[in-house]
Design a protein around this motif. Structure first.
Motif, PDB file in Angstrom:
ATOM      1  N   ARG A 154      43.760  37.837  17.233  1.00 33.55           N
ATOM      2  CA  ARG A 154      45.046  37.198  16.937  1.00 33.55           C
ATOM      3  C   ARG A 154      46.041  37.372  18.080  1.00 33.55           C
ATOM      4  NH1 ARG A 154      44.109  39.860  12.017  1.00 33.55           N
ATOM      5  NH2 ARG A 154      45.702  41.423  12.514  1.00 33.55           N
ATOM      6  N   GLU A 155      45.824  38.368  18.918  1.00 29.88           N
ATOM      7  CA  GLU A 155      46.815  38.695  19.941  1.00 29.88           C
ATOM      8  C   GLU A 155      46.437  38.232  21.344  1.00 29.88           C
ATOM      9  OE1 GLU A 155      47.325  42.898  19.465  1.00 29.88           O
ATOM     10  OE2 GLU A 155      48.566  42.690  17.671  1.00 29.88           O
ATOM     11  N   THR A 156      45.342  37.501  21.484  1.00 28.77           N
ATOM     12  CA  THR A 156      44.957  37.051  22.821  1.00 28.77           C
ATOM     13  C   THR A 156      46.002  36.124  23.436  1.00 28.77           C
ATOM     14  OG1 THR A 156      43.660  35.256  21.825  1.00 28.77           O
ATOM     15  CG2 THR A 156      42.458  37.267  22.445  1.00 28.77           C
ATOM     16  N   LEU A 198      50.209  48.451  39.614  1.00 31.78           N
ATOM     17  CA  LEU A 198      48.966  48.411  40.375  1.00 31.78           C
ATOM     18  C   LEU A 198      47.761  48.461  39.448  1.00 31.78           C
ATOM     19  CD1 LEU A 198      49.826  50.898  43.278  1.00 31.78           C
ATOM     20  CD2 LEU A 198      49.696  48.412  43.432  1.00 31.78           C
ATOM     21  N   TYR A 199      47.896  49.161  38.330  1.00 32.88           N
ATOM     22  CA  TYR A 199      46.781  49.285  37.390  1.00 32.88           C
ATOM     23  C   TYR A 199      46.785  48.175  36.352  1.00 32.88           C
ATOM     24  CZ  TYR A 199      43.614  51.316  33.933  1.00 32.88           C
ATOM     25  OH  TYR A 199      42.575  51.529  33.054  1.00 32.88           O
ATOM     26  N   ASN A 200      47.955  47.794  35.880  1.00 29.77           N
ATOM     27  CA  ASN A 200      48.047  46.835  34.776  1.00 29.77           C
ATOM     28  C   ASN A 200      47.690  45.407  35.181  1.00 29.77           C
ATOM     29  OD1 ASN A 200      48.853  48.712  32.834  1.00 29.77           O
ATOM     30  ND2 ASN A 200      50.982  48.576  33.498  1.00 29.77           N
ATOM     31  N   GLY A 201      47.981  45.052  36.433  1.00 25.13           N
ATOM     32  CA  GLY A 201      47.766  43.674  36.841  1.00 25.13           C
ATOM     33  C   GLY A 201      48.699  42.739  36.084  1.00 25.13           C
ATOM     34  N   THR A 202      48.308  41.461  35.988  1.00 21.94           N
ATOM     35  CA  THR A 202      49.100  40.473  35.260  1.00 21.94           C
ATOM     36  C   THR A 202      48.204  39.793  34.229  1.00 21.94           C
ATOM     37  OG1 THR A 202      50.358  40.072  37.297  1.00 21.94           O
ATOM     38  CG2 THR A 202      50.648  38.490  35.505  1.00 21.94           C
ATOM     39  N   PRO A 203      48.090  40.382  33.027  1.00 20.15           N
ATOM     40  CA  PRO A 203      47.175  39.828  32.026  1.00 20.15           C
ATOM     41  C   PRO A 203      47.608  38.451  31.552  1.00 20.15           C
ATOM     42  CG  PRO A 203      48.565  41.528  31.064  1.00 20.15           C
ATOM     43  CD  PRO A 203      48.826  41.550  32.538  1.00 20.15           C
ATOM     44  N   ASP A 204      46.626  37.595  31.289  1.00 18.79           N
ATOM     45  CA  ASP A 204      46.908  36.276  30.729  1.00 18.79           C
ATOM     46  C   ASP A 204      45.969  36.041  29.550  1.00 18.79           C
ATOM     47  OD1 ASP A 204      44.415  35.690  31.845  1.00 18.79           O
ATOM     48  OD2 ASP A 204      45.290  34.673  33.588  1.00 18.79           O
ATOM     49  N   GLU A 205      46.134  34.899  28.883  1.00 22.51           N
ATOM     50  CA  GLU A 205      45.361  34.637  27.679  1.00 22.51           C
ATOM     51  C   GLU A 205      43.863  34.579  27.967  1.00 22.51           C
ATOM     52  OE1 GLU A 205      45.183  31.400  23.988  1.00 22.51           O
ATOM     53  OE2 GLU A 205      46.840  31.366  25.447  1.00 22.51           O
ATOM     54  N   ALA A 206      43.474  33.990  29.084  1.00 26.82           N
ATOM     55  CA  ALA A 206      42.051  33.881  29.407  1.00 26.82           C
ATOM     56  C   ALA A 206      41.423  35.252  29.604  1.00 26.82           C
ATOM     57  CB  ALA A 206      41.864  33.036  30.669  1.00 26.82           C
ATOM     58  N   SER A 207      42.114  36.136  30.315  1.00 25.41           N
ATOM     59  CA  SER A 207      41.557  37.470  30.545  1.00 25.41           C
ATOM     60  C   SER A 207      41.497  38.263  29.244  1.00 25.41           C
ATOM     61  CB  SER A 207      42.383  38.226  31.592  1.00 25.41           C
ATOM     62  OG  SER A 207      43.695  38.468  31.140  1.00 25.41           O
ATOM     63  N   ASN A 212      38.110  40.601  24.978  1.00 25.35           N
ATOM     64  CA  ASN A 212      37.741  40.804  23.580  1.00 25.35           C
ATOM     65  C   ASN A 212      36.295  40.421  23.307  1.00 25.35           C
ATOM     66  OD1 ASN A 212      38.981  42.035  21.407  1.00 25.35           O
ATOM     67  ND2 ASN A 212      39.148  40.111  20.276  1.00 25.35           N
ATOM     68  N   ALA A 213      35.752  39.501  24.090  1.00 27.36           N
ATOM     69  CA  ALA A 213      34.325  39.216  23.983  1.00 27.36           C
ATOM     70  C   ALA A 213      33.522  40.463  24.367  1.00 27.36           C
ATOM     71  CB  ALA A 213      33.953  38.044  24.880  1.00 27.36           C
ATOM     72  N   GLU A 214      34.016  41.179  25.349  1.00 26.23           N
ATOM     73  CA  GLU A 214      33.356  42.432  25.764  1.00 26.23           C
ATOM     74  C   GLU A 214      33.523  43.499  24.686  1.00 26.23           C
ATOM     75  OE1 GLU A 214      34.138  41.561  30.531  1.00 26.23           O
ATOM     76  OE2 GLU A 214      35.360  43.043  29.458  1.00 26.23           O
ATOM     77  N   HIS A 215      34.690  43.541  24.043  1.00 22.18           N
ATOM     78  CA  HIS A 215      34.899  44.464  22.927  1.00 22.18           C
ATOM     79  C   HIS A 215      33.891  44.178  21.811  1.00 22.18           C
ATOM     80  CE1 HIS A 215      39.428  44.838  24.109  1.00 22.18           C
ATOM     81  NE2 HIS A 215      38.692  45.696  24.771  1.00 22.18           N
ATOM     82  N   ARG A 216      33.665  42.898  21.554  1.00 28.34           N
ATOM     83  CA  ARG A 216      32.767  42.521  20.463  1.00 28.34           C
ATOM     84  C   ARG A 216      31.337  43.005  20.744  1.00 28.34           C
ATOM     85  NH1 ARG A 216      35.028  38.466  19.455  1.00 28.34           N
ATOM     86  NH2 ARG A 216      35.856  38.946  17.399  1.00 28.34           N
ATOM     87  N   ARG A 244      38.731  42.383  37.311  1.00 27.89           N
ATOM     88  CA  ARG A 244      39.575  41.211  37.090  1.00 27.89           C
ATOM     89  C   ARG A 244      41.042  41.504  37.416  1.00 27.89           C
ATOM     90  NH1 ARG A 244      36.085  40.771  32.493  1.00 27.89           N
ATOM     91  NH2 ARG A 244      37.629  41.794  31.142  1.00 27.89           N
ATOM     92  N   ARG A 245      41.473  42.731  37.161  1.00 28.78           N
ATOM     93  CA  ARG A 245      42.875  43.080  37.403  1.00 28.78           C
ATOM     94  C   ARG A 245      43.131  43.455  38.856  1.00 28.78           C
ATOM     95  NH1 ARG A 245      41.932  46.488  33.090  1.00 28.78           N
ATOM     96  NH2 ARG A 245      42.386  48.338  34.332  1.00 28.78           N
ATOM     97  N   ARG A 246      42.142  43.977  39.505  1.00 27.77           N
ATOM     98  CA  ARG A 246      42.331  44.561  40.830  1.00 27.77           C
ATOM     99  C   ARG A 246      42.601  43.488  41.878  1.00 27.77           C
ATOM    100  NH1 ARG A 246      40.630  46.670  45.559  1.00 27.77           N
ATOM    101  NH2 ARG A 246      40.505  48.938  45.795  1.00 27.77           N
ATOM    102  N   SER A 247      43.550  43.747  42.749  1.00 28.94           N
ATOM    103  CA  SER A 247      43.810  42.830  43.849  1.00 28.94           C
ATOM    104  C   SER A 247      42.619  42.824  44.792  1.00 28.94           C
ATOM    105  CB  SER A 247      45.059  43.270  44.623  1.00 28.94           C
ATOM    106  OG  SER A 247      45.224  42.506  45.785  1.00 28.94           O
ATOM    107  N   PRO A 248      42.193  41.655  45.307  1.00 33.99           N
ATOM    108  CA  PRO A 248      41.065  41.616  46.221  1.00 33.99           C
ATOM    109  C   PRO A 248      41.360  42.254  47.574  1.00 33.99           C
ATOM    110  CG  PRO A 248      42.091  39.461  46.068  1.00 33.99           C
ATOM    111  CD  PRO A 248      42.727  40.326  45.015  1.00 33.99           C
ATOM    112  N   GLN A 249      42.638  42.435  47.899  1.00 38.50           N
ATOM    113  CA  GLN A 249      43.042  43.044  49.157  1.00 38.50           C
ATOM    114  C   GLN A 249      43.861  44.296  48.876  1.00 38.50           C
ATOM    115  OE1 GLN A 249      41.993  42.008  52.081  1.00 38.50           O
ATOM    116  NE2 GLN A 249      40.925  40.267  51.184  1.00 38.50           N
ATOM    117  N   PRO A 250      43.742  45.311  49.714  1.00 39.91           N
ATOM    118  CA  PRO A 250      44.551  46.514  49.516  1.00 39.91           C
ATOM    119  C   PRO A 250      46.035  46.184  49.500  1.00 39.91           C
ATOM    120  CG  PRO A 250      42.888  46.878  51.208  1.00 39.91           C
ATOM    121  CD  PRO A 250      42.883  45.419  50.891  1.00 39.91           C
TER     122      PRO A 250
END
Length: 252
Positions: A154-156, A198-207, A212-216, A244-250
């Motif tokens: 419900r919260e995605t 740096l750890y949280n990133g920018t979550p969106d609905e797709a991520s 949650n598919a991984e949770h399942r 997915r959250r990590r920046s590809p560059q330092p």
């Protein structure tokens, strides 16, 4: 994390006075000095300013400074010796499970070195606990983890709410394992990591949907009492979510 400077001796930065006097003086001094040490302004082997200078800089009493230095010593950041001053220790001696040290470490982890290590620790511990949960967790505890899936579904569409429930999902799996020490370690390091962008990133609905598919898959393996499968699903989820959250560059 900043590295010590080069040259004939360690380069030591000057401390700037506070614009306002903090309410919790000793704790504020501890946080300020911890931040400067972790940032590399006082490199390993260098001496902290003398007591009188610290008193003047922070506008506090000698008692407050001594309390702060004692706390830094218990955190493994300094060695204080009567007659020889207070010396900053090498990074290997720092207590990274101390919340103040850990928070400062994450704050200055511009190249994500320590956060990468954190994810490795989480993956190892939480996959082990997922295996334990599948093996020994009660039916009630496993159903509690399963119930979190509907809430997360419900919260995605509200990522900020989702990531809070995500923490609760992982806590439910860890609780089912009965591994109290593992839970405590993960809770300490994860709580501090989540305070930094740096750890949280920018979550969106797709991520969120992907997570949650991984949770399942984790819950499916738990309910099947498949310890190996639960461990693999948990490890894959933690590592992929970080990728997915990590920046590809330092970060600079």
């Amino acid at each position: 994390m900043a590295q010590p400077g080069t040259g004939e001796g360690p380069a030591v930065a000057e401390l700037a006075p506070w614009p306002r006097r903090p309410a919790r003086l000793a704790h504020a001094v501890i946080e300020a000095l911890t931040d400067r040490i972790v940032a590399g302004h006082f490199p390993p082997g260098s001496a902290l300013p003398v007591e009188a200078e610290l008193c003047e800089t922070f506008g506090v009493s000698r008692t407050t400074v001594r309390e702060a230095v004692k706390a830094l010593e218990t955190k493994g950041l300094v060695h204080a010796r009567q007659g020889s001053g207070t010396t900053v220790t090498v990074q290997e001696e720092w207590n990274l499970l101390d919340p103040v040290v850990l928070a400062a470490t994450f704050q200055h982890d511009d190249e994500l070195v320590v956060l990468d290590q954190l994810v490795g620790v989480r993956s190892a511990l939480e996959s082990q606990m997922a295996a334990q949960a599948a093996a020994v967790g009660s039916d009630k505890d496993l159903r509690a983890a399963q119930a979190m899936l509907s809430r997360l579904d419900r919260e995605t569409s509200t990522p900020l709410r989702f990531i809070e429930s995500d923490v609760s999902f992982h806590a439910a799996v860890m609780h089912a394992s009965g591994n109290r020490l593992g839970q405590s370690i993960v809770r300490i390091v994860h709580a501090q990591a989540r305070t930094t962008e740096l750890y949280n990133g920018t979550p969106d609905e797709a991520s969120c949907r992907t997570a949650n598919a991984e949770h399942r898959r984790i819950v499916e393996r738990l309910l099947a009492r498949d310890s190996e499968g639960a461990a693999q699903a948990m490890s894959a989820h933690i590592e992929e979510a970080w990728r997915r959250r990590r920046s590809p560059q330092p970060r600079r």
